[in-house]
Design a protein around this motif. Sequence first.
Motif, short mmCIF file in Angstrom:
data_model
loop_
_atom_site.label_atom_id
_atom_site.label_comp_id
_atom_site.label_asym_id
_atom_site.label_seq_id
_atom_site.Cartn_x
_atom_site.Cartn_y
_atom_site.Cartn_z
N LEU A 414 0.84 -1.21 0.00
CA LEU A 414 0.00 0.00 0.00
C LEU A 414 0.87 1.26 0.00
O LEU A 414 0.59 2.21 -0.72
N LEU A 415 1.94 1.25 0.81
CA LEU A 415 2.82 2.42 0.86
C LEU A 415 3.53 2.63 -0.48
O LEU A 415 3.67 3.76 -0.93
N GLN A 416 3.96 1.54 -1.07
CA GLN A 416 4.65 1.65 -2.36
C GLN A 416 3.72 2.27 -3.42
O GLN A 416 4.10 3.15 -4.18
N ALA A 417 2.47 1.78 -3.39
CA ALA A 417 1.48 2.31 -4.34
C ALA A 417 1.27 3.81 -4.10
O ALA A 417 1.14 4.60 -5.05
N TYR A 418 1.28 4.21 -2.82
CA TYR A 418 1.06 5.62 -2.49
C TYR A 418 2.25 6.47 -2.94
O TYR A 418 2.08 7.54 -3.53
N VAL A 419 3.47 5.97 -2.69
CA VAL A 419 4.67 6.70 -3.12
C VAL A 419 4.64 6.89 -4.64
O VAL A 419 4.90 7.99 -5.15
N ASP A 420 4.28 5.83 -5.36
CA ASP A 420 4.23 5.93 -6.83
C ASP A 420 3.30 7.06 -7.27
O ASP A 420 3.59 7.79 -8.22
N GLU A 421 2.17 7.20 -6.54
CA GLU A 421 1.20 8.25 -6.88
C GLU A 421 1.74 9.65 -6.56
O GLU A 421 1.66 10.56 -7.38
N ILE A 422 2.29 9.82 -5.34
CA ILE A 422 2.66 11.18 -4.94
C ILE A 422 3.97 11.65 -5.59
O ILE A 422 4.24 12.84 -5.65
N GLU A 423 4.75 10.70 -6.10
CA GLU A 423 5.98 11.10 -6.83
C GLU A 423 5.62 11.88 -8.10
O GLU A 423 6.40 12.69 -8.58
N LYS A 424 4.41 11.62 -8.63
CA LYS A 424 3.97 12.29 -9.87
C LYS A 424 3.60 13.76 -9.62
O LYS A 424 3.52 14.54 -10.57
N LEU A 425 3.32 14.10 -8.35
CA LEU A 425 2.88 15.48 -8.06
C LEU A 425 4.08 16.43 -8.10
O LEU A 425 5.17 16.08 -7.61
N ASN A 426 3.86 17.64 -8.64
CA ASN A 426 4.95 18.62 -8.52
C ASN A 426 4.83 19.30 -7.15
O ASN A 426 3.85 19.13 -6.44
N VAL A 427 5.85 20.10 -6.76
CA VAL A 427 5.91 20.67 -5.41
C VAL A 427 4.68 21.52 -5.11
O VAL A 427 4.13 21.50 -4.00
N LYS A 428 4.19 22.26 -6.13
CA LYS A 428 3.00 23.13 -5.91
C LYS A 428 1.75 22.31 -5.64
O LYS A 428 0.84 22.77 -4.97
N GLU A 429 1.68 21.10 -6.22
CA GLU A 429 0.48 20.26 -6.04
C GLU A 429 0.50 19.50 -4.71
O GLU A 429 -0.50 18.89 -4.34
N PHE A 430 1.65 19.54 -4.02
CA PHE A 430 1.82 18.73 -2.83
C PHE A 430 1.08 19.37 -1.64
O PHE A 430 1.67 19.93 -0.73
N LYS A 431 -0.26 19.29 -1.72
CA LYS A 431 -1.12 19.95 -0.72
C LYS A 431 -2.01 18.90 -0.04
O LYS A 431 -2.33 17.86 -0.65
N ALA A 432 -2.45 19.22 1.18
CA ALA A 432 -3.22 18.26 1.99
C ALA A 432 -4.39 17.64 1.23
O ALA A 432 -4.60 16.42 1.26
N LYS A 440 -7.30 8.11 -1.05
CA LYS A 440 -8.58 7.49 -1.46
C LYS A 440 -8.41 6.63 -2.70
O LYS A 440 -8.93 5.52 -2.79
N GLU A 441 -7.65 7.15 -3.69
CA GLU A 441 -7.43 6.38 -4.93
C GLU A 441 -6.76 5.04 -4.63
O GLU A 441 -7.19 4.00 -5.12
N VAL A 442 -5.72 5.07 -3.79
CA VAL A 442 -4.97 3.84 -3.50
C VAL A 442 -5.85 2.83 -2.75
O VAL A 442 -5.87 1.64 -3.08
N ILE A 443 -6.64 3.30 -1.77
CA ILE A 443 -7.41 2.32 -0.99
C ILE A 443 -8.58 1.77 -1.82
O ILE A 443 -8.95 0.61 -1.66
N ASN A 444 -9.10 2.60 -2.74
CA ASN A 444 -10.17 2.10 -3.62
C ASN A 444 -9.62 1.02 -4.55
O ASN A 444 -10.23 -0.03 -4.75
N GLU A 445 -8.46 1.30 -5.07
CA GLU A 445 -7.82 0.37 -6.01
C GLU A 445 -7.51 -0.97 -5.32
O GLU A 445 -7.62 -2.03 -5.93
#
Length: 494
Positions: A414-432, A440-445
């Motif tokens: 689950l953590l690996q899947a989450y890291v894969d997702e948030i690595e795609k975000l740029n610094v400006k998108e890295f918001k709560a 939500k996307e990772v747990i649904n998947e």
Amino acid sequence: MEGSVRVRFAPSPTGLLHIGGLRTALYNYLFAKNNDGDFILRIEDTDQERYVEEAEEDIVKSLLWSGIEFDEAPGKPGKVGPYRQSERKEMYEEYAEQLIEQGNAYYAFDTPEELDQMRERLKKSGNPAPKYDAITRMSMKNSLTLPQEEVERKLEEGDEYVIRLKVPRRETIRFEDEIRGFVSFESKGLDDQVLLKSDGMPTYHLANVVDDHLMKISHVIRGEEWLSSTPKHILMYEYFGWEPPKMAHLPLIMSPSGGKLSKRKAESEGIPINTRDYIEQKFEPEALINFLAYLGWSPGDDSELHTMDELIELFSLDRVSKGGAVFDYQKLIWYNEHYLREKSANELFPRVRSIAEEHGIQPDEAYMKEIIPLMKERVSKIEDFVTMGRFFFEDPKEYEDQAMKKWKDNSVDLLQAYVDEIEKLNVKEFKAKKLKDKIKEVINEHDVGFGPLMMPLRVAVTGMGYGPDLTPTLELLGKETTIRRIKTAIKRLG
């Protein structure tokens, strides 16, 4: 209320200011201010053997830290000083002599050995609590039993003596207590109290009565342990021909396990016993005051939170309880949490910074002022901002055992899947908000609930199983730190 209200807090400088003493001072202060009266600090340092050097300074510091300000005190004289009893010695001698002249007191020349023999003798004849009183005084060495010329000779030759109060043998002493109503004592239960000791110092009883009269004290508000001494004080007022102040005896502070909150009990139950402990443990003074106000008093409604000014407005002696009040430490923590939350980040920052520096952290002001509001709902004491929030400044060195129970077989995936997702975000998108959407996307998947991802994610990033709201925490830590910590946890915990 007729006449002006004057009350005093009169501690003995024999140690640090006890939490029960602070409550007594508080009730005196609230009562005085509610009645536009004066609050006087008097230091009762007549017991030279038990005198502790820094105790007076500790008492003054503790009161000022708590927000209890005195109108008259040793360092703040009024018209009725001095305010240390050791500096008033001559006055007490005069008054003790006056009682002797009136026949209400007498010189006693008994040695400590003779007093011990008297007690032994009485114990053997079946008296379980022997005392120097109306019956035993007639077989002792004093100015009532010795010839006049012998008494004069002893005084001239400088023999050691004490002056004792001549308590009547059969009298009922009644007085009205503002909290307990009418109280009566039989004089046959009282001893002939020593008023002036052989070193010329008065005992508490004489000094107390003389000072309260000369300082025009209108109300004596003190702990219940002094109730049994009050009849002796009432007798002295009568003998001097003075109007006694109104008396109010406060209920005992009880230990959660029952019985009086003694030093030993407090230590075994993890309750700090001296005001200095609360200062050193960085409690909010408003919390301690609010808590202590309710330890034996209530305004008669369901309200629990009041500032000092509100407490002054509400306080009255008729709402003080007769029964003991249990010291509920958890309730104090609840008050402390409330007062911390009331304070702004700007107000808290200087204090948090100095705690951080003690822990070897140099916090950036802007960063720290973002951390404070985030953690406010989670902290119980101001130190928690630093100790619980240490992960804001450094990667976790280890992971709490308790938290590791949340680490399950599927945590790594689950953590690996989450890291894969948030690595795609740029610094400006890295918001709560965005970070929560990704959870939500990772747990649904993976068809799991929030827990299986949120718990290991918190452990990976903070090292703990609890703490502030998770996604704003990740936002504050930033992309690089968050990803590094998750990858480290995957590697270490596998």
